[in-house]
Scaffold this active site. Sequence first.
Site, PDB file in Angstrom:
ATOM      1  N   TYR A 153      -1.262  -0.553  -8.702  1.00  0.00           N
ATOM      2  CA  TYR A 153      -0.169   0.402  -8.468  1.00  0.00           C
ATOM      3  C   TYR A 153      -0.497   1.740  -9.150  1.00  0.00           C
ATOM      4  O   TYR A 153      -0.349   2.810  -8.548  1.00  0.00           O
ATOM      5  CB  TYR A 153       1.143  -0.181  -9.011  1.00  0.00           C
ATOM      6  CG  TYR A 153       2.349   0.727  -8.863  1.00  0.00           C
ATOM      7  CD1 TYR A 153       2.909   0.980  -7.606  1.00  0.00           C
ATOM      8  CD2 TYR A 153       2.940   1.332  -9.979  1.00  0.00           C
ATOM      9  CE1 TYR A 153       4.022   1.804  -7.471  1.00  0.00           C
ATOM     10  CE2 TYR A 153       4.054   2.151  -9.848  1.00  0.00           C
ATOM     11  CZ  TYR A 153       4.590   2.387  -8.595  1.00  0.00           C
ATOM     12  OH  TYR A 153       5.697   3.210  -8.457  1.00  0.00           O
TER      13      TYR A 153
HETATM   14  N1  LIG Z   1      12.150   2.495  -9.335  1.00  0.00           N
HETATM   15  C1  LIG Z   1      11.263   2.992 -10.178  1.00  0.00           C
HETATM   16  O1  LIG Z   1      11.317   2.685 -11.373  1.00  0.00           O
HETATM   17  C2  LIG Z   1      10.193   3.968  -9.681  1.00  0.00           C
HETATM   18  C3  LIG Z   1       9.472   4.665 -10.657  1.00  0.00           C
HETATM   19  C4  LIG Z   1       8.488   5.567 -10.258  1.00  0.00           C
HETATM   20  C5  LIG Z   1       8.231   5.768  -8.905  1.00  0.00           C
HETATM   21  N2  LIG Z   1       8.939   5.067  -7.983  1.00  0.00           N
HETATM   22  C6  LIG Z   1       8.593   5.316  -6.568  1.00  0.00           C
HETATM   23  O2  LIG Z   1       9.743   5.727  -5.861  1.00  0.00           O
HETATM   24  C7  LIG Z   1       9.627   5.357  -4.490  1.00  0.00           C
HETATM   25  C8  LIG Z   1      10.913   4.652  -4.056  1.00  0.00           C
HETATM   26  O3  LIG Z   1      11.043   3.437  -4.781  1.00  0.00           O
HETATM   27  P1  LIG Z   1      12.459   2.784  -5.189  1.00  0.00           P
HETATM   28  O4  LIG Z   1      12.509   2.728  -6.650  1.00  0.00           O
HETATM   29  O5  LIG Z   1      13.547   3.440  -4.438  1.00  0.00           O
HETATM   30  O6  LIG Z   1      12.227   1.265  -4.716  1.00  0.00           O
HETATM   31  P2  LIG Z   1      12.606   0.536  -3.364  1.00  0.00           P
HETATM   32  O7  LIG Z   1      11.781  -0.705  -3.330  1.00  0.00           O
HETATM   33  O8  LIG Z   1      14.084   0.425  -3.273  1.00  0.00           O
HETATM   34  O9  LIG Z   1      12.151   1.581  -2.241  1.00  0.00           O
HETATM   35  C9  LIG Z   1      10.919   1.575  -1.584  1.00  0.00           C
HETATM   36  C10 LIG Z   1      11.223   1.687  -0.093  1.00  0.00           C
HETATM   37  O10 LIG Z   1       9.995   1.815   0.626  1.00  0.00           O
HETATM   38  C11 LIG Z   1      10.067   0.961   1.745  1.00  0.00           C
HETATM   39  N3  LIG Z   1       8.729   0.608   2.215  1.00  0.00           N
HETATM   40  C12 LIG Z   1       7.812  -0.183   1.622  1.00  0.00           C
HETATM   41  N4  LIG Z   1       6.734  -0.302   2.409  1.00  0.00           N
HETATM   42  C13 LIG Z   1       6.973   0.453   3.519  1.00  0.00           C
HETATM   43  C14 LIG Z   1       6.240   0.723   4.698  1.00  0.00           C
HETATM   44  N5  LIG Z   1       5.036   0.171   4.905  1.00  0.00           N
HETATM   45  N6  LIG Z   1       6.785   1.549   5.620  1.00  0.00           N
HETATM   46  C15 LIG Z   1       8.008   2.097   5.432  1.00  0.00           C
HETATM   47  N7  LIG Z   1       8.763   1.844   4.341  1.00  0.00           N
HETATM   48  C16 LIG Z   1       8.239   1.035   3.400  1.00  0.00           C
HETATM   49  C17 LIG Z   1      10.829  -0.264   1.232  1.00  0.00           C
HETATM   50  O11 LIG Z   1      11.329  -1.067   2.286  1.00  0.00           O
HETATM   51  C18 LIG Z   1      11.925   0.403   0.428  1.00  0.00           C
HETATM   52  O12 LIG Z   1      13.019   0.772   1.237  1.00  0.00           O
HETATM   53  C19 LIG Z   1       8.361   4.491  -4.380  1.00  0.00           C
HETATM   54  O13 LIG Z   1       7.301   5.279  -3.879  1.00  0.00           O
HETATM   55  C20 LIG Z   1       8.101   4.094  -5.824  1.00  0.00           C
HETATM   56  O14 LIG Z   1       6.744   3.800  -6.058  1.00  0.00           O
HETATM   57  C21 LIG Z   1       9.920   4.182  -8.342  1.00  0.00           C
END
Ligand SMILES: NC(=O)c1ccc[n+]([C@@H]2O[C@H](COP(=O)([O-])OP(=O)(O)OC[C@H]3O[C@@H](n4cnc5c(N)ncnc54)[C@H](O)[C@@H]3O)[C@@H](O)[C@H]2O)c1
Length: 249
Positions: A153
């Site tokens: 990741y």
């Molecule tokens: N939550 C955290 O702590 C955090 C921290 C840093 C960065 N992020 C980043 O923020 C972004 C959103 O994450 P989140 O926290 O809302 O989690 P989340 O899991 O709720 O959201 C991720 C979304 O991406 C979608 N997804 C995954 N694979 C996909 C694909 N192949 N095509 C289309 N959609 C797809 C999932 O279905 C989900 O709706 C991500 O890129 C994540 O890496 C999150």
Amino acid sequence: MSNATVLITGALTGIGRVTANAFARQGDRIVVSGRHEENGKALAAELRALNAEAEFVLADVRSEAEVVNLIAQAVRRFGRLDVAVNNAGTEGELVPIIDQSIANYDATFTVNVLGTLLCLKHEMRVMLRQGSGSIINLSSVAGQVGIAGASVYVASKHAVEGLTKSAALEGATAGVRVNAVAPGPVETAMLERFVASSGEAKAAFLAGVPARRASKPEEIAATILFLASDQARYLTGQRIAVDGGYTVQ
Ligand SMILES: NC(=O)c1ccc[n+]([C@@H]2O[C@H](COP(=O)([O-])OP(=O)(O)OC[C@H]3O[C@@H](n4cnc5c(N)ncnc54)[C@H](O)[C@@H]3O)[C@@H](O)[C@H]2O)c1
């Protein structure tokens, strides 16, 4: 009222969903996308209830054909593309390097790196033609520092930041800005999965954050909206860490 046309990938949950709501509340036209038709249509209806024009387009960011269709639908519906939030992402399997697999590498990189690249490619084709646009990629603290047990990741988010900088250089002359938002822990389902894989209690997991808490998704959306706005018109190729101080320790 801002009145921009905004595209958000992976918009059905977490940060993407809250960000879609925030753009809708400021009067923008929104195209939300994700992999579940029923949930996507429900989200578009929720945004329309806020008086926003909103559409859902089914798209898995791993498929170039689906990304092409997504962007074509957005342009067909609203005539242009002002803002794109490349938010879809996966943490993959959170295990030490000695337990890593090619399958997990492929699964993580295909969504986070190839997915972001395909979105950038087709969003930029539209924006370069228009001579304007703002793209925001979702990176992470994992785009800057290492995290034990999350190597793949971490590597994928470092790659997202490399794509961001290169895309910014390719867009700058034409008025197309590309930046990354780099959150620390955010209160979403992804954080719960990270905490579960660490084997620690959530409070212990968050003790490493100087602010001693996770952010709310609204606090990430606020920075995304700023980067999308004209207030950020001279800002490109940057990462903005929204991490409660995590990466400056
Ligand atoms: N939550 C955290 O702590 C955090 C921290 C840093 C960065 N992020 C980043 O923020 C972004 C959103 O994450 P989140 O926290 O809302 O989690 P989340 O899991 O709720 O959201 C991720 C979304 O991406 C979608 N997804 C995954 N694979 C996909 C694909 N192949 N095509 C289309 N959609 C797809 C999932 O279905 C989900 O709706 C991500 O890129 C994540 O890496 C999150």
